[in-house]
Design a protein around this motif. Structure first.
Motif, mmCIF file in Angstrom:
data_model
loop_
_atom_site.group_PDB
_atom_site.id
_atom_site.type_symbol
_atom_site.label_atom_id
_atom_site.label_comp_id
_atom_site.label_asym_id
_atom_site.label_seq_id
_atom_site.Cartn_x
_atom_site.Cartn_y
_atom_site.Cartn_z
ATOM 1 N N ALA A 145 -36.437 -91.779 72.019
ATOM 2 C CA ALA A 145 -37.746 -92.349 72.365
ATOM 3 C C ALA A 145 -37.647 -93.823 72.724
ATOM 4 O O ALA A 145 -38.428 -94.320 73.536
ATOM 5 N N GLY A 146 -36.703 -94.526 72.104
ATOM 6 C CA GLY A 146 -36.559 -95.953 72.365
ATOM 7 C C GLY A 146 -37.556 -96.813 71.637
ATOM 8 O O GLY A 146 -37.592 -98.025 71.823
ATOM 9 N N SER A 147 -38.377 -96.207 70.783
ATOM 10 C CA SER A 147 -39.356 -96.972 70.013
ATOM 11 C C SER A 147 -39.703 -96.195 68.763
ATOM 12 O O SER A 147 -39.546 -94.971 68.707
ATOM 13 N N ALA A 148 -40.194 -96.899 67.755
ATOM 14 C CA ALA A 148 -40.512 -96.260 66.486
ATOM 15 C C ALA A 148 -41.891 -95.621 66.482
ATOM 16 O O ALA A 148 -42.210 -94.865 65.563
ATOM 17 N N ALA A 149 -42.714 -95.894 67.474
ATOM 18 C CA ALA A 149 -44.077 -95.373 67.484
ATOM 19 C C ALA A 149 -44.458 -94.927 68.891
ATOM 20 O O ALA A 149 -43.963 -95.457 69.889
ATOM 21 N N VAL A 150 -45.327 -93.931 68.958
ATOM 22 C CA VAL A 150 -45.860 -93.473 70.234
ATOM 23 C C VAL A 150 -46.849 -94.506 70.760
ATOM 24 O O VAL A 150 -47.635 -95.080 69.998
ATOM 25 N N GLU A 151 -46.809 -94.765 72.047
ATOM 26 C CA GLU A 151 -47.710 -95.751 72.630
ATOM 27 C C GLU A 151 -49.162 -95.300 72.492
ATOM 28 O O GLU A 151 -49.476 -94.121 72.664
ATOM 29 N N PRO A 152 -50.075 -96.238 72.177
ATOM 30 C CA PRO A 152 -51.496 -95.878 72.094
ATOM 31 C C PRO A 152 -51.975 -95.300 73.425
ATOM 32 O O PRO A 152 -51.602 -95.767 74.492
ATOM 33 N N GLY A 153 -52.770 -94.263 73.343
ATOM 34 C CA GLY A 153 -53.299 -93.659 74.561
ATOM 35 C C GLY A 153 -52.343 -92.712 75.252
ATOM 36 O O GLY A 153 -52.596 -92.286 76.378
ATOM 37 N N ALA A 154 -51.223 -92.341 74.596
ATOM 38 C CA ALA A 154 -50.269 -91.415 75.207
ATOM 39 C C ALA A 154 -50.938 -90.071 75.466
ATOM 40 O O ALA A 154 -51.779 -89.608 74.690
ATOM 41 N N ASP A 155 -50.575 -89.443 76.580
ATOM 42 C CA ASP A 155 -51.131 -88.148 76.959
ATOM 43 C C ASP A 155 -50.664 -87.092 75.960
ATOM 44 O O ASP A 155 -49.466 -86.832 75.833
ATOM 45 N N LEU A 156 -51.606 -86.476 75.254
ATOM 46 C CA LEU A 156 -51.249 -85.498 74.238
ATOM 47 C C LEU A 156 -50.720 -84.201 74.833
ATOM 48 O O LEU A 156 -50.135 -83.377 74.124
ATOM 49 N N ASP A 157 -50.940 -83.991 76.136
ATOM 50 C CA ASP A 157 -50.454 -82.770 76.779
ATOM 51 C C ASP A 157 -49.066 -82.943 77.371
ATOM 52 O O ASP A 157 -48.483 -81.974 77.863
ATOM 53 N N ASP A 158 -48.540 -84.152 77.367
ATOM 54 C CA ASP A 158 -47.246 -84.405 77.986
ATOM 55 C C ASP A 158 -46.171 -84.617 76.919
ATOM 56 O O ASP A 158 -46.456 -85.033 75.807
ATOM 57 N N GLN A 159 -44.943 -84.313 77.275
ATOM 58 C CA GLN A 159 -43.752 -84.547 76.473
ATOM 59 C C GLN A 159 -43.858 -83.960 75.060
ATOM 60 O O GLN A 159 -43.730 -84.679 74.058
ATOM 61 N N PRO A 160 -44.074 -82.651 74.945
ATOM 62 C CA PRO A 160 -43.972 -82.008 73.631
ATOM 63 C C PRO A 160 -42.530 -82.022 73.152
ATOM 64 O O PRO A 160 -41.607 -82.370 73.902
ATOM 65 N N THR A 161 -42.319 -81.627 71.914
ATOM 66 C CA THR A 161 -40.986 -81.656 71.315
ATOM 67 C C THR A 161 -40.649 -80.300 70.719
ATOM 68 O O THR A 161 -41.485 -79.681 70.057
ATOM 69 N N VAL A 162 -39.418 -79.858 70.959
ATOM 70 C CA VAL A 162 -38.885 -78.640 70.356
ATOM 71 C C VAL A 162 -37.790 -79.043 69.376
ATOM 72 O O VAL A 162 -36.858 -79.765 69.738
ATOM 73 N N TYR A 163 -37.915 -78.603 68.131
ATOM 74 C CA TYR A 163 -36.904 -78.856 67.111
ATOM 75 C C TYR A 163 -36.085 -77.569 66.925
ATOM 76 O O TYR A 163 -36.652 -76.500 66.669
ATOM 77 N N ALA A 164 -34.767 -77.690 67.062
ATOM 78 C CA ALA A 164 -33.898 -76.514 67.028
ATOM 79 C C ALA A 164 -32.813 -76.720 65.975
ATOM 80 O O ALA A 164 -31.992 -77.635 66.086
ATOM 81 N N SER A 165 -32.826 -75.889 64.956
ATOM 82 C CA SER A 165 -31.820 -75.969 63.898
ATOM 83 C C SER A 165 -31.511 -74.562 63.420
ATOM 84 O O SER A 165 -32.427 -73.779 63.141
#
Length: 296
Positions: free
Chosen positions: A109-129
């Motif tokens: 991500a390059g940052s510790a927090a999501v930017e305010p106003g980030a599009d909630l429909d974009d860039q989902p995350t898949v965790y695979a273990s």
């Protein structure tokens, strides 16, 4: 794992979206889009790794990973991940595996927090273990065997999506996420999940893959080498004329063998393919075979 688990996980990947991906499985159409093809017993995908990050004991910089990709070795030792960017109250809730996954996710991500106003429909995350928090799970089972009460917090941190939830909480990330496991083809199943999300409209998807050796109580079930590791890929669709990676799923009569670098666990073999420039990698489990390839 049960023989049909990979197939069921893959079918869930597509059907859970309920839109274009659902229609592909139901219709069996030969081609749905430029990046996804479907036949009766086969799925194929094309994608690009836009950026990546990884961490493992002794391999914690891009330069070290470049050396590793040229001549991979099995990372040895216990992970030492400070997670300095995470507040202490949250950091103490991460077990070693979670720290690895969180560090890879934060580095991507390059940052510790999501930017305010980030599009909630974009860039989902898949965790695979493949295994997830097995140490916590075994500790809970030991408490049950002794007739002791279970800690609700410990139980909450043991479930398969707990690491993803903690990372989301750490970053203030309210976007969609999912957590999957599919045996030795877990990373490939994660890519399938990510590609379903891309077909569903996401511009890019983060894939976070991570695993650790099984604890002693589960050691008899180990069927491949093991190591502490985590890596993160940001995946997107290939642009016109762009060199791409490809992943093809098909039925297999039996396991295809270990193929390249059998000294590595399956997750790290997938990472090696992504970083090394290798032309192909074949992995199989549970009657399914996945073939990774790249454009020349």
């Amino acid at each position: 794992m049960p023989a049909g688990a990979v197939r069921l996980a893959l079918e869930r990947t597509w059907r859970s979206r309920g839109t274009a991906a659902d229609n592909m499985i139901k219709s069996g159409a030969a081609t749905h889009a430029a990046n996804v093809g479907v036949r009766a017993s086969q799925l194929s995908f094309s994608f690009v790794i836009e950026s990546w990050a990884a961490c493992a004991p002794g391999v914690d910089t891009p330069q070290r990973w470049a050396q590793w990709a040229c001549a991979p070795w099995l990372p040895d030792g216990e992970p030492q991940v400070p997670l300095a960017a995470v507040a202490p109250m949250l950091r103490r809730r991460f077990a070693p595996l979670g720290r690895l996954a969180a560090q890879a996710a934060l580095d991507l991500a390059g940052s510790a927090a999501v930017e305010p106003g980030a599009d909630l429909d974009d860039q989902p995350t898949v965790y695979a273990s493949r295994y997830g928090e097995t140490v916590r799970c075994l500790e809970l089972l030991a408490h049950l065997a002794r007739g002791e009460a279970l800690s609700p917090t410990a139980f909450g941190l043991s479930v398969h999506n707990a690491i993803g939830a903690m990372i989301a909480l750490t970053r203030g990330d309210r976007r969609n996420s999912s957590a999957i496991a599919a045996g030795r083809t877990t990373v490939a199943a994660g890519v399938a999940e990510a590609l379903a999300l891309l077909e569903d409209g996401a511009a890019s998807v983060n894939l976070i893959a991570y695993d650790s050796p099984l604890p002693a109580g589960y050691a008899p079930f180990e069927d491949e080498p093991s190591a502490h590791f985590a890596f993160a890929w940001r995946l997107r669709r290939p642009r016109a004329g762009e060199r791409a990676l490809h992943l093809e799923w098909a039925h297999a009569d039996g396991d295809a063998g270990e193929g390249a670098h059998p000294q590595l666990p399956s997750g790290l073999r997938a990472l090696w393919f992504g970083l090394s420039g290798a032309r192909t990698l074949v992995q199989s489990d549970g009657g399914r075979r996945c073939t990774w390839s790249r454009d020349a």
